[in-house]
Structure formats: structure tokens, C-alpha cells
Design a protein around this motif. Structure first.
Motif, PDB file in Angstrom:
ATOM      1  N   ASN A   1      56.152  22.738  68.224  1.00 34.18           N
ATOM      2  CA  ASN A   1      57.132  21.705  68.568  1.00 34.18           C
ATOM      3  C   ASN A   1      56.511  20.623  69.442  1.00 34.18           C
ATOM      4  OD1 ASN A   1      59.170  22.846  67.096  1.00 34.18           O
ATOM      5  ND2 ASN A   1      60.140  23.847  68.829  1.00 34.18           N
ATOM      6  N   MET A   2      55.659  21.030  70.377  1.00 33.41           N
ATOM      7  CA  MET A   2      55.002  20.056  71.246  1.00 33.41           C
ATOM      8  C   MET A   2      54.096  19.150  70.422  1.00 33.41           C
ATOM      9  SD  MET A   2      54.771  19.017  74.413  1.00 33.41           S
ATOM     10  CE  MET A   2      54.964  20.265  75.653  1.00 33.41           C
ATOM     11  N   ALA A   3      53.392  19.702  69.431  1.00 36.24           N
ATOM     12  CA  ALA A   3      52.518  18.900  68.566  1.00 36.24           C
ATOM     13  C   ALA A   3      53.345  17.897  67.755  1.00 36.24           C
ATOM     14  CB  ALA A   3      51.705  19.796  67.648  1.00 36.24           C
ATOM     15  N   LYS A   4      54.483  18.328  67.228  1.00 40.76           N
ATOM     16  CA  LYS A   4      55.358  17.420  66.472  1.00 40.76           C
ATOM     17  C   LYS A   4      55.877  16.297  67.367  1.00 40.76           C
ATOM     18  CE  LYS A   4      57.088  20.848  63.176  1.00 40.76           C
ATOM     19  NZ  LYS A   4      58.271  21.638  62.785  1.00 40.76           N
ATOM     20  N   PHE A   5      56.286  16.663  68.575  1.00 45.11           N
ATOM     21  CA  PHE A   5      56.811  15.684  69.523  1.00 45.11           C
ATOM     22  C   PHE A   5      55.731  14.652  69.857  1.00 45.11           C
ATOM     23  CE2 PHE A   5      57.703  14.187  73.837  1.00 45.11           C
ATOM     24  CZ  PHE A   5      59.022  13.782  73.716  1.00 45.11           C
ATOM     25  N   GLN A   6      54.530  15.133  70.168  1.00 41.75           N
ATOM     26  CA  GLN A   6      53.431  14.232  70.503  1.00 41.75           C
ATOM     27  C   GLN A   6      53.055  13.343  69.323  1.00 41.75           C
ATOM     28  OE1 GLN A   6      50.927  17.287  72.924  1.00 41.75           O
ATOM     29  NE2 GLN A   6      50.112  15.270  73.359  1.00 41.75           N
ATOM     30  N   ALA A   7      53.066  13.889  68.129  1.00 42.79           N
ATOM     31  CA  ALA A   7      52.717  13.094  66.943  1.00 42.79           C
ATOM     32  C   ALA A   7      53.717  11.948  66.755  1.00 42.79           C
ATOM     33  CB  ALA A   7      52.679  13.979  65.702  1.00 42.79           C
ATOM     34  N   ALA A   8      55.003  12.237  66.936  1.00 42.11           N
ATOM     35  CA  ALA A   8      56.025  11.195  66.790  1.00 42.11           C
ATOM     36  C   ALA A   8      55.857  10.129  67.875  1.00 42.11           C
ATOM     37  CB  ALA A   8      57.420  11.815  66.854  1.00 42.11           C
ATOM     38  N   GLN A   9      55.579  10.554  69.098  1.00 39.97           N
ATOM     39  CA  GLN A   9      55.395   9.595  70.185  1.00 39.97           C
ATOM     40  C   GLN A   9      54.125   8.777  69.981  1.00 39.97           C
ATOM     41  OE1 GLN A   9      57.748   8.863  72.264  1.00 39.97           O
ATOM     42  NE2 GLN A   9      59.051  10.576  71.667  1.00 39.97           N
ATOM     43  N   ASN A  10      53.068   9.398  69.473  1.00 37.51           N
ATOM     44  CA  ASN A  10      51.821   8.676  69.214  1.00 37.51           C
ATOM     45  C   ASN A  10      52.006   7.643  68.110  1.00 37.51           C
ATOM     46  OD1 ASN A  10      50.547  10.168  71.169  1.00 37.51           O
ATOM     47  ND2 ASN A  10      49.610  11.595  69.728  1.00 37.51           N
ATOM     48  N   GLN A  11      52.805   7.991  67.098  1.00 37.22           N
ATOM     49  CA  GLN A  11      53.089   7.048  66.016  1.00 37.22           C
ATOM     50  C   GLN A  11      53.831   5.836  66.579  1.00 37.22           C
ATOM     51  OE1 GLN A  11      55.365   8.729  62.791  1.00 37.22           O
ATOM     52  NE2 GLN A  11      55.280   6.865  61.583  1.00 37.22           N
ATOM     53  N   LEU A  12      54.783   6.074  67.466  1.00 38.70           N
ATOM     54  CA  LEU A  12      55.519   4.978  68.094  1.00 38.70           C
ATOM     55  C   LEU A  12      54.586   4.127  68.955  1.00 38.70           C
ATOM     56  CD1 LEU A  12      58.084   3.448  68.703  1.00 38.70           C
ATOM     57  CD2 LEU A  12      58.662   5.191  70.402  1.00 38.70           C
ATOM     58  N   SER A  13      53.697   4.755  69.701  1.00 39.24           N
ATOM     59  CA  SER A  13      52.744   4.006  70.526  1.00 39.24           C
ATOM     60  C   SER A  13      51.867   3.107  69.656  1.00 39.24           C
ATOM     61  CB  SER A  13      51.862   4.958  71.331  1.00 39.24           C
ATOM     62  OG  SER A  13      52.630   5.644  72.288  1.00 39.24           O
ATOM     63  N   GLY A  14      51.429   3.621  68.520  1.00 40.87           N
ATOM     64  CA  GLY A  14      50.606   2.827  67.614  1.00 40.87           C
ATOM     65  C   GLY A  14      51.369   1.627  67.060  1.00 40.87           C
TER      66      GLY A  14
END
Length: 195
Positions: A95-108
Motif C-alpha cells: 500500500n505504501m508503494a502504491k501511495f508513493q507511486a501515485a504521489q510521484n506521478q502527481l509530482s512529475g
């Protein structure tokens, strides 16, 4: 007489064990609540960023109408990032990996939006845009701070439940370790600057 002495020793040991486990249990609960409260704060600052994004997009849109692909990417990434909600109880590595991936996509996507302003000098001069960009930068700093605090609180909790004899109480009551925020893949490489 021996039976009475043995019974006294047994009762003392039982009472000591119950007292110890009660203290350990209560401390685990306190530390678990600290992790959950800090997780809520992490979500709070991510929500602040998500709330700023529509205003930023609309401000940029007014100046750069042909950058539709960038706007769409930001809006879709924001929607995905804000849909990733789970409680501190559901914090797993996955879940933490999914959360971070979504936030990283938004940052990009936000990075691409900020590049758009380089093409429009009048946008850089716009007071609303400058204010929103400053708020967004401040929010990114808050996110980093709250993630760091979360990792510290999670480390304290994880360390406590792994120490003997508290680990026995944690095992009996199924207290599990909490995952940490980790660096984004590739963050260990410095970005290349070319002129």
C-alpha cells in the motif's frame, strides 16, 4: 508450608507478568496512535497540495491555452493521488508503494506544469501564479517534513515492538511493523543539467 510458598511465588510471578504485559500493551497502543496521528498529518499535507492544484491549473490555463496535454496529466494524476486513501492500520509495504507511486506521478505532472510557465513570461509575472507557486513549494517542503516525522515515529514504534520482552506482547496481540517512506527510485542519481 512449601505449597503455600510455591503458590505465593506463582501468584507473584503471575501478577508481575500481567502488570508488565499491561504496561507494554498500553505503551504499544500509545506508539501505534502516534504513528496513526502522524500518518494523518502526512495525508493532510498531501491534501493541501491537491487542493492547491486546481487553482494553479486554472491560472496557467488562462495564459497557455494550447498546453491541454499537460493540464490533463496534472488533473488525472491529482485524481489518482487523492483516491489513494487508507488508514494507518492498512499501512503495508504494498500500500505504501502504491501511495508513493501515485504521489510521484502527481509530482512529475506538476513539474511539467511548472515548466509551462517558463514559456510565458507574463505568467511568471502574474501575482496569482506567483502566490500559488510559492504555496505549492511551501507545501512540498511540508510534505518532506511530515514524511520524515512519520518515518521517525514508525521507527520508534517498530523498534519498541521488536524488543524483548515487548515483542511477546506484540506477538500475542498481533501488532505488526509499520512500513517507511522510501526514496523514489532513481533519486540516488543527480539530475543532469545541460545548457
Amino acid at each position: 508450608m512449601k505449597l503455600r510458598k510455591s503458590l505465593s511465588i506463582f501468584l507473584f510471578a503471575l501478577l508481575s507478568a500481567l502488570t508488565f504485559s499491561s504496561c507494554s500493551y498500553n505503551t504499544i497502543i500509545e506508539k501505534q496512535e502516534a504513528v496513526e496521528a502522524q500518518w494523518a498529518q502526512v495525508e493532510n499535507v498531501y491534501q493541501r497540495r491537491a487542493d492547491l492544484i486546481p487553482n494553479l491549473v486554472e491560472t496557467v490555463k488562462g495564459y497557455a491555452t494550447h498546453e491541454q496535454e499537460t493540464y490533463t496529466a496534472v488533473i488525472e494524476a491529482r485524481a489518482k493521488a487523492t483516491s489513494m486513501n487508507f488508514s494507518a492500520d492498512d499501512l503495508t509495504e504494498e500500500n505504501m508503494a502504491k501511495f508513493q507511486a501515485a504521489q510521484n506521478q502527481l509530482s512529475g505532472a506538476l513539474s511539467r506544469l511548472m515548466v509551462v510557465q517558463e514559456n510565458y513570461p507574463e505568467l511568471k509575472a502574474n501575482e496569482n501564479f506567483r502566490d500559488l507557486a510559492q504555496q505549492l513549494e511551501s507545501t512540498e517542503n511540508r510534505i518532506a517534513t511530515e514524511r520524515k516525522k512519520f518515518n521517525e515515529v514508525a521507527q520508534e514504534y517498530n523498534t519498541y515492538i521488536r524488543k524483548f520482552p515487548t515483542n511477546l506482547v506484540a506477538m500475542i496481540f498481533s501488532f505488526a511493523q509499520k512500513p517507511y517512506f522510501k526514496a523514489t527510485e532513481g533519486a540516488d542519481k543527480a539530475p543532469q543539467v545541460k545548457f
